[in-house]
Design a protein around this motif. Structure first.
Motif, PDB file in Angstrom:
ATOM      1  N   ARG A 122       0.844  -1.206   0.000  1.00 53.64           N
ATOM      2  CA  ARG A 122       0.000   0.000   0.000  1.00 53.64           C
ATOM      3  C   ARG A 122       0.876   1.253   0.000  1.00 53.64           C
ATOM      4  O   ARG A 122       0.589   2.218  -0.722  1.00 53.64           O
ATOM      5  N   ALA A 123       1.975   1.220   0.761  1.00 56.41           N
ATOM      6  CA  ALA A 123       2.888   2.361   0.788  1.00 56.41           C
ATOM      7  C   ALA A 123       3.522   2.570  -0.590  1.00 56.41           C
ATOM      8  O   ALA A 123       3.660   3.716  -1.054  1.00 56.41           O
ATOM      9  N   GLN A 124       3.878   1.479  -1.261  1.00 57.65           N
ATOM     10  CA  GLN A 124       4.449   1.598  -2.612  1.00 57.65           C
ATOM     11  C   GLN A 124       3.425   2.173  -3.586  1.00 57.65           C
ATOM     12  O   GLN A 124       3.740   3.031  -4.413  1.00 57.65           O
ATOM     13  N   ASP A 125       2.181   1.692  -3.461  1.00 53.73           N
ATOM     14  CA  ASP A 125       1.120   2.202  -4.327  1.00 53.73           C
ATOM     15  C   ASP A 125       0.902   3.697  -4.098  1.00 53.73           C
ATOM     16  O   ASP A 125       0.759   4.469  -5.059  1.00 53.73           O
ATOM     17  N   VAL A 126       0.858   4.094  -2.840  1.00 53.92           N
ATOM     18  CA  VAL A 126       0.655   5.510  -2.524  1.00 53.92           C
ATOM     19  C   VAL A 126       1.839   6.330  -3.024  1.00 53.92           C
ATOM     20  O   VAL A 126       1.663   7.427  -3.580  1.00 53.92           O
ATOM     21  N   THR A 127       3.057   5.791  -2.887  1.00 52.22           N
ATOM     22  CA  THR A 127       4.247   6.493  -3.371  1.00 52.22           C
ATOM     23  C   THR A 127       4.189   6.668  -4.887  1.00 52.22           C
ATOM     24  O   THR A 127       4.473   7.760  -5.408  1.00 52.22           O
ATOM     25  N   LYS A 128       3.802   5.615  -5.599  1.00 49.47           N
ATOM     26  CA  LYS A 128       3.677   5.714  -7.056  1.00 49.47           C
ATOM     27  C   LYS A 128       2.611   6.737  -7.431  1.00 49.47           C
ATOM     28  O   LYS A 128       2.786   7.524  -8.372  1.00 49.47           O
ATOM     29  N   GLU A 129       1.504   6.702  -6.703  1.00 55.61           N
ATOM     30  CA  GLU A 129       0.425   7.649  -6.981  1.00 55.61           C
ATOM     31  C   GLU A 129       0.901   9.080  -6.752  1.00 55.61           C
ATOM     32  O   GLU A 129       0.616   9.979  -7.560  1.00 55.61           O
ATOM     33  N   LEU A 130       1.667   9.267  -5.669  1.00 56.78           N
ATOM     34  CA  LEU A 130       2.207  10.605  -5.405  1.00 56.78           C
ATOM     35  C   LEU A 130       3.208  11.025  -6.477  1.00 56.78           C
ATOM     36  O   LEU A 130       3.216  12.190  -6.916  1.00 56.78           O
TER      37      LEU A 130
END
Length: 178
Positions: A122-130
């Protein structure tokens, strides 16, 4: 036979100590009644001693010292074995409890690891989204800078044109007044 006589002496001495405990009656009763009660108690005690002697004579087994010591040793060993068996059972229960606790701990660890992996994903997904949002924002900023540059250039062009118009209109006004 000597052993049987010793048993009788032990029984007799125990009955003598018992009779002394029976003979202590409360001092409040008259002495004639106390003596009558004491004699009755002694009679009952004698009957009890006789029945005890008969019971001992029927149930008693006499053995020599060597056989007695071996039997005593065997009884001690049997008690020790029983105690050790109980300890083994107790340790087995503790081991089972420890194994169960370890299994629960492994299950909880697996669940925690799965939760950690999900959180990392989830942190990786949020980082990619950011990062994607940041890239889009940068593109929009570039586009806004380009538009601002175009606007500034047009504004400059407009000012140049206004200056030209004023210069031309000033010449027209200046030329017609002459």
């Amino acid at each position: 036979m000597a052993q049987r006589d010793k048993s009788a002496v032990v029984v007799a001495s125990s009955s003598a100590s018992l009779s002394s405990s029976y003979s202590s009656a409360p001092p409040a009763a008259p002495s004639g009644e106390r003596w009558g009660s004491a004699i009755g108690n002694l009679g009952e005690l004698g009957a009890n001693v006789e029945s005890l002697q008969k019971l001992l004579a029927r149930k008693t087994v006499f053995v020599d010292d060597d056989v007695f010591s071996k039997a005593s040793l065997a009884a001690d060993q049997a008690r020790t074995i029983k105690i050790l068996d109980q300890r083994v059972q107790s340790l087995e229960r503790e081991l089972d409890a420890a194994i169960s606790a370890a299994a629960r701990a492994r299950t909880e660890k697996r669940q925690a690891e799965a939760g950690q992996r999900a959180a990392e994903q989830r942190a990786q997904d949020v980082t990619k989204e950011l990062e994607n949002t940041s890239k889009v924002f940068q593109l929009h900023m570039e586009e806004l800078r380009t538009k601002q540059h175009e606007i500034a250039k047009r504004d400059s062009d407009i000012k140049v044109l206004e200056a030209i118009i004023q210069t031309l209109s000033g010449k027209d006004d200046g030329g017609s007044s002459e």
